[in-house]
Motif scaffolding. Structure first.
Motif, PDB file in Angstrom:
ATOM      1  N   LEU A  70       0.828  -1.210   0.000  1.00 23.06           N
ATOM      2  CA  LEU A  70       0.000   0.000   0.000  1.00 23.06           C
ATOM      3  C   LEU A  70       0.861   1.258   0.000  1.00 23.06           C
ATOM      4  CD1 LEU A  70      -2.767  -1.068   2.550  1.00 23.06           C
ATOM      5  CD2 LEU A  70      -3.157  -0.528   0.133  1.00 23.06           C
ATOM      6  N   ILE A  71       1.914   1.275   0.814  1.00 21.89           N
ATOM      7  CA  ILE A  71       2.814   2.427   0.877  1.00 21.89           C
ATOM      8  C   ILE A  71       3.506   2.630  -0.467  1.00 21.89           C
ATOM      9  CG2 ILE A  71       4.957   3.283   1.920  1.00 21.89           C
ATOM     10  CD1 ILE A  71       4.009   1.859   4.529  1.00 21.89           C
ATOM     11  N   GLN A  72       3.948   1.528  -1.056  1.00 23.45           N
ATOM     12  CA  GLN A  72       4.635   1.629  -2.353  1.00 23.45           C
ATOM     13  C   GLN A  72       3.698   2.119  -3.458  1.00 23.45           C
ATOM     14  OE1 GLN A  72       6.119  -2.425  -2.489  1.00 23.45           O
ATOM     15  NE2 GLN A  72       8.220  -1.754  -2.023  1.00 23.45           N
ATOM     16  N   HIS A  73       2.423   1.992  -3.264  1.00 23.89           N
ATOM     17  CA  HIS A  73       1.451   2.482  -4.254  1.00 23.89           C
ATOM     18  C   HIS A  73       0.859   3.837  -3.851  1.00 23.89           C
ATOM     19  CE1 HIS A  73       1.745  -1.583  -5.855  1.00 23.89           C
ATOM     20  NE2 HIS A  73       1.103  -1.167  -6.926  1.00 23.89           N
ATOM     21  N   GLY A  74       1.477   4.493  -2.889  1.00 26.79           N
ATOM     22  CA  GLY A  74       1.117   5.875  -2.589  1.00 26.79           C
ATOM     23  C   GLY A  74      -0.023   6.079  -1.636  1.00 26.79           C
ATOM     24  N   TYR A  75      -0.477   5.032  -0.944  1.00 22.64           N
ATOM     25  CA  TYR A  75      -1.578   5.192  -0.008  1.00 22.64           C
ATOM     26  C   TYR A  75      -1.093   5.816   1.305  1.00 22.64           C
ATOM     27  CZ  TYR A  75      -4.670   2.344  -2.931  1.00 22.64           C
ATOM     28  OH  TYR A  75      -5.449   1.871  -3.969  1.00 22.64           O
ATOM     29  N   GLN A  76      -2.007   6.469   1.980  1.00 28.44           N
ATOM     30  CA  GLN A  76      -1.742   7.099   3.272  1.00 28.44           C
ATOM     31  C   GLN A  76      -1.921   6.046   4.368  1.00 28.44           C
ATOM     32  OE1 GLN A  76      -4.268  10.501   3.977  1.00 28.44           O
ATOM     33  NE2 GLN A  76      -3.960  10.405   6.192  1.00 28.44           N
ATOM     34  N   GLU A  90       9.171 -15.830  12.739  1.00 26.83           N
ATOM     35  CA  GLU A  90      10.314 -15.432  11.904  1.00 26.83           C
ATOM     36  C   GLU A  90       9.855 -14.648  10.686  1.00 26.83           C
ATOM     37  OE1 GLU A  90      12.809 -18.679  10.888  1.00 26.83           O
ATOM     38  OE2 GLU A  90      13.250 -19.232  12.995  1.00 26.83           O
ATOM     39  N   ASP A  91       8.758 -15.067  10.076  1.00 31.12           N
ATOM     40  CA  ASP A  91       8.287 -14.372   8.878  1.00 31.12           C
ATOM     41  C   ASP A  91       7.740 -12.992   9.228  1.00 31.12           C
ATOM     42  OD1 ASP A  91       9.008 -16.500   7.261  1.00 31.12           O
ATOM     43  OD2 ASP A  91       7.061 -17.476   7.437  1.00 31.12           O
ATOM     44  N   PHE A  92       7.183 -12.842  10.413  1.00 37.21           N
ATOM     45  CA  PHE A  92       6.784 -11.511  10.863  1.00 37.21           C
ATOM     46  C   PHE A  92       8.009 -10.607  10.952  1.00 37.21           C
ATOM     47  CE2 PHE A  92       6.762  -8.498  14.364  1.00 37.21           C
ATOM     48  CZ  PHE A  92       5.666  -7.714  14.062  1.00 37.21           C
ATOM     49  N   LEU A  93       9.071 -11.081  11.596  1.00 41.01           N
ATOM     50  CA  LEU A  93      10.279 -10.270  11.765  1.00 41.01           C
ATOM     51  C   LEU A  93      10.899  -9.904  10.424  1.00 41.01           C
ATOM     52  CD1 LEU A  93      11.884 -12.144  14.802  1.00 41.01           C
ATOM     53  CD2 LEU A  93      10.896  -9.838  14.800  1.00 41.01           C
ATOM     54  N   SER A  94      10.914 -10.848   9.496  1.00 37.11           N
ATOM     55  CA  SER A  94      11.483 -10.577   8.176  1.00 37.11           C
ATOM     56  C   SER A  94      10.710  -9.469   7.473  1.00 37.11           C
ATOM     57  CB  SER A  94      11.460 -11.859   7.338  1.00 37.11           C
ATOM     58  OG  SER A  94      11.908 -11.601   6.024  1.00 37.11           O
ATOM     59  N   ASN A  95       9.378  -9.525   7.534  1.00 35.70           N
ATOM     60  CA  ASN A  95       8.572  -8.508   6.862  1.00 35.70           C
ATOM     61  C   ASN A  95       8.560  -7.184   7.621  1.00 35.70           C
ATOM     62  OD1 ASN A  95       7.195  -9.445   4.284  1.00 35.70           O
ATOM     63  ND2 ASN A  95       6.875 -11.209   5.635  1.00 35.70           N
ATOM     64  N   TYR A  96       8.814  -7.234   8.905  1.00 35.19           N
ATOM     65  CA  TYR A  96       8.981  -6.008   9.686  1.00 35.19           C
ATOM     66  C   TYR A  96      10.201  -5.243   9.179  1.00 35.19           C
ATOM     67  CZ  TYR A  96       9.372  -3.051  13.872  1.00 35.19           C
ATOM     68  OH  TYR A  96       9.440  -1.979  14.737  1.00 35.19           O
ATOM     69  N   GLU A  97      11.295  -5.953   8.941  1.00 32.24           N
ATOM     70  CA  GLU A  97      12.510  -5.313   8.425  1.00 32.24           C
ATOM     71  C   GLU A  97      12.299  -4.797   7.006  1.00 32.24           C
ATOM     72  OE1 GLU A  97      15.223  -4.619  10.125  1.00 32.24           O
ATOM     73  OE2 GLU A  97      14.247  -5.492  11.899  1.00 32.24           O
ATOM     74  N   ARG A  98      11.611  -5.549   6.178  1.00 31.94           N
ATOM     75  CA  ARG A  98      11.363  -5.114   4.794  1.00 31.94           C
ATOM     76  C   ARG A  98      10.506  -3.857   4.763  1.00 31.94           C
ATOM     77  NH1 ARG A  98       9.536  -9.834   0.831  1.00 31.94           N
ATOM     78  NH2 ARG A  98       9.934  -8.134  -0.648  1.00 31.94           N
ATOM     79  N   ILE A 102      11.461   0.599   3.376  1.00 32.08           N
ATOM     80  CA  ILE A 102      10.808   1.413   2.343  1.00 32.08           C
ATOM     81  C   ILE A 102      10.087   2.631   2.916  1.00 32.08           C
ATOM     82  CG2 ILE A 102      10.559  -0.544   0.763  1.00 32.08           C
ATOM     83  CD1 ILE A 102       7.372   0.468   2.055  1.00 32.08           C
ATOM     84  N   THR A 103      10.223   2.856   4.226  1.00 34.66           N
ATOM     85  CA  THR A 103       9.556   4.019   4.822  1.00 34.66           C
ATOM     86  C   THR A 103      10.400   4.596   5.942  1.00 34.66           C
ATOM     87  OG1 THR A 103       7.589   4.781   6.002  1.00 34.66           O
ATOM     88  CG2 THR A 103       8.230   2.500   6.362  1.00 34.66           C
ATOM     89  N   ASN A 104      10.330   5.906   6.079  1.00 34.46           N
ATOM     90  CA  ASN A 104      11.027   6.563   7.184  1.00 34.46           C
ATOM     91  C   ASN A 104      10.264   6.433   8.495  1.00 34.46           C
ATOM     92  OD1 ASN A 104      13.127   7.481   5.518  1.00 34.46           O
ATOM     93  ND2 ASN A 104      11.904   9.255   4.860  1.00 34.46           N
ATOM     94  N   ASP A 105       8.981   6.063   8.390  1.00 35.22           N
ATOM     95  CA  ASP A 105       8.153   5.915   9.585  1.00 35.22           C
ATOM     96  C   ASP A 105       8.112   4.445   9.985  1.00 35.22           C
ATOM     97  OD1 ASP A 105       7.458   8.636   9.636  1.00 35.22           O
ATOM     98  OD2 ASP A 105       5.910   8.295   8.121  1.00 35.22           O
ATOM     99  N   TRP A 106       8.784   4.133  11.059  1.00 40.37           N
ATOM    100  CA  TRP A 106       8.743   2.763  11.552  1.00 40.37           C
ATOM    101  C   TRP A 106       7.315   2.401  11.967  1.00 40.37           C
ATOM    102  CZ3 TRP A 106      13.328   0.636  14.793  1.00 40.37           C
ATOM    103  CH2 TRP A 106      14.536   0.879  14.112  1.00 40.37           C
ATOM    104  N   PRO A 107       6.967   1.127  11.877  1.00 44.79           N
ATOM    105  CA  PRO A 107       5.666   0.743  12.426  1.00 44.79           C
ATOM    106  C   PRO A 107       5.562   1.167  13.888  1.00 44.79           C
ATOM    107  CG  PRO A 107       6.599  -1.060  11.154  1.00 44.79           C
ATOM    108  CD  PRO A 107       7.661  -0.009  11.248  1.00 44.79           C
TER     109      PRO A 107
END
Length: 510
Positions: A70-76, A90-98, A102-107
């Protein structure tokens, strides 16, 4: 369509990873991307504030994948990680890093009630808190977060299933997301169709994850969702060279003073469903009204003018139907008990027939095998007793079906057909069908199809589907509030045409 358990879906994931030679992270990417595609298809880049609430397991990982796309497609987008435990998949952690890449705003991390964001009515909320692995009720501050989301009036989309809901059990307490839309993976879940839990789901769409086809095709399931394709496979077309004797001789027994309409509805719907010969046995008081309303039906009258006191045990029918409007007078109970002693053909038992059996449980052992019981919730409770929850109810119905080799129709918004261990869940129908006489129509349709040489199980599944489809066709014309049981009966033919994809009006031959 098969309905799979959480354990079966986990095994499908495992086999898919092995056979398709992909990682679990790649499968998560596939799932999250498919969810994003469905959202993007509808929003088309609209500047709607999106808030994604992610748990710290695989469901949360799916949410992080959606957030990234969503972020990569310009959504707010604002992404929140709900930190309810120290454990992370583990897959949660991997996608958390990814996502961080791509954003300056951490989750944003939510650790307690103090970290709850404000949720506006116009927000689009994506629920990725808890998935099908949930094994206990959601309590404490995570439950308060769910309450906040539910009370916000924002539109809520749940990934796989509404958080707090489990696929194979009901939690006595705990918060559950009230979704407006649920995007579920690969298979619908049983809890989506149970009275206690179905209202949490909202509109439902099942996404094909392309899990291993061989496993999905071969895995044993005792639960099936009946849609148009399944109903089509049961339907038997008429032969060109045929006559009324080929389509069953049925006998419907019921009615009492003031309740003859129930038999009128049952016999009318039986004829509308294709019965060749339909006879009814009623008290004498109903003779004129039934002959006038249903001239195609043959009528036998009881020696009593107001109630049923003697059932025609020597009448040779392919199937019998008993109970609608019959009452529970002692004479009627005695007559029904004596009738059961003489019968070997299937009997469809409805309404007061079930009430009689509930007070005379020994009658159950005299019901012919593959007879059909059609209780509404109140009648079912009198038949099997109280239940803790919907799963307990199903187990009790299965036990009844096994012990006496019966088919039980559990009526509801999603009617269940229970045949021992097997559960068939109907997908047709609407709230307008919650009207007096609707069940009488259904019993007539079931009786009709058994008379037409369908097995009792196939007849019941097909009848329940067509009954719901007919109600939907009728309500499309009349609205929910104006729908009458007779309207359902009148539209059965159109429902059959729709099942077979026959146009409402066929061109004339010249």
């Amino acid at each position: 369509m098969k309905i799979l358990t959480a354990a079966q879906l986990a095994e499908a994931d495992r086999i898919t990873l092995e056979k398709q030679d992909i990682s679990s992270e790649e499968l998560m990417e596939r799932a999250g991307t498919l969810v994003f595609n469905e959202i993007h298809k509808r929003l088309q880049g609209a500047p709607i504030p999106i808030k994604i609430f992610c748990g710290i397991g695989n469901n949360g990982g799916d949410g992080l994948v959606v957030a990234r796309h969503l972020i990569q497609h310009g959504y707010q987008v604002r992404t929140f990680v709900v930190n309810y435990s120290d454990k992370r998949s583990e897959d949660f952690l991997s996608n958390y890093e990814r996502l961080k890449e791509i954003t300056n705003d951490w989750p944003e991390l939510i650790k307690s009630e103090k970290g709850f964001p404000e949720i506006q009515t116009g927000d689009f909320v994506i629920d990725a808190l808890f998935g099908i692995g949930l094994n206990r009720a959601v309590e404490g501050w995570p439950a308060k977060l769910i309450d906040l989301i539910n009370g916000s009036q924002a539109f809520v989309l749940s990934i796989d299933m509404p958080s707090g809901l489990a696929p194979d059990q009901v939690f006595a307490n705990g918060a559950v997301i009230q979704a407006g839309y649920t995007l579920s993976f690969q298979s619908p879940k049983l809890s989506f169709y149970l009275p206690d839990t179905m209202d949490y789901v909202g509109d439902l769409q099942v996404i094909d994850l392309a899990l291993d086809r061989e496993y999905l095709g071969n895995v044993n399931s005792n639960m099936f969702l009946i849609g148009k394709e399944e109903a089509q496979s049961l339907y038997k077309s008429r032969k060109t060279n045929s006559h009324k004797g080929d389509y069953g001789r049925i006998l419907i027994i019921g009615g009492s003073y003031g309740k003859i309409g129930s038999v009128i509805l049952a016999s009318k719907s039986a004829m509308r469903s294709g019965t060749g010969l339909c006879t009814v046995h009623i008290p004498e008081c109903g003779y004129n009204s039934l002959q006038t309303s249903n001239p195609e039906v043959m009528v036998l009258t009881d020696v009593n003018s107001k109630i049923i006191t003697n059932l025609p045990s020597d009448f040779d029918a392919d199937v019998y139907c008993f109970g609608m409007g019959a009452g529970t007078n002692d004479a009627t109970v005695k007559a029904f008990g004596e009738f059961l002693q003489t019968q070997k053909k299937p009997i469809v038992v409805d309404a007061d027939g079930i009430n009689i059996i509930s007070k005379n449980k020994t009658f159950l052992k005299h019901l012919p095998e593959n007879s059909v019981l059609t209780p509404h919730p109140g009648e079912l409770r009198r038949l099997i007793g109280e239940w803790k929850d919907d799963f307990d109810k199903i187990e009790k119905v299965q036990a009844l079906s096994r012990e006496f080799n019966l088919i039980v129709v559990v009526k509801g918004a999603h009617t269940f057909v229970v045949n021992q261990e097997e559960i068939y869940i109907n997908s047709t129908g609407n709230p307008g069908m919650a009207t007096a006489g609707s069940g009488d129509v259904l019993s007539g349709v079931i009786t009709s199809f058994i008379g037409q040489k369908y097995s009792s199980l196939a007849a019941t599944i097909l009848a329940v589907y067509l009954h719901g489809a007919s109600g939907t066709i009728a309500s499309d014309k009349l609205g929910y509030e104006s729908l009458l049981a007779s309207d359902i009966a009148d539209h059965i033919g159109r429902a059959v045409q729709d099942l077979l994809d026959i146009p409402a009006t066929k061109p004339r031959m010249t």
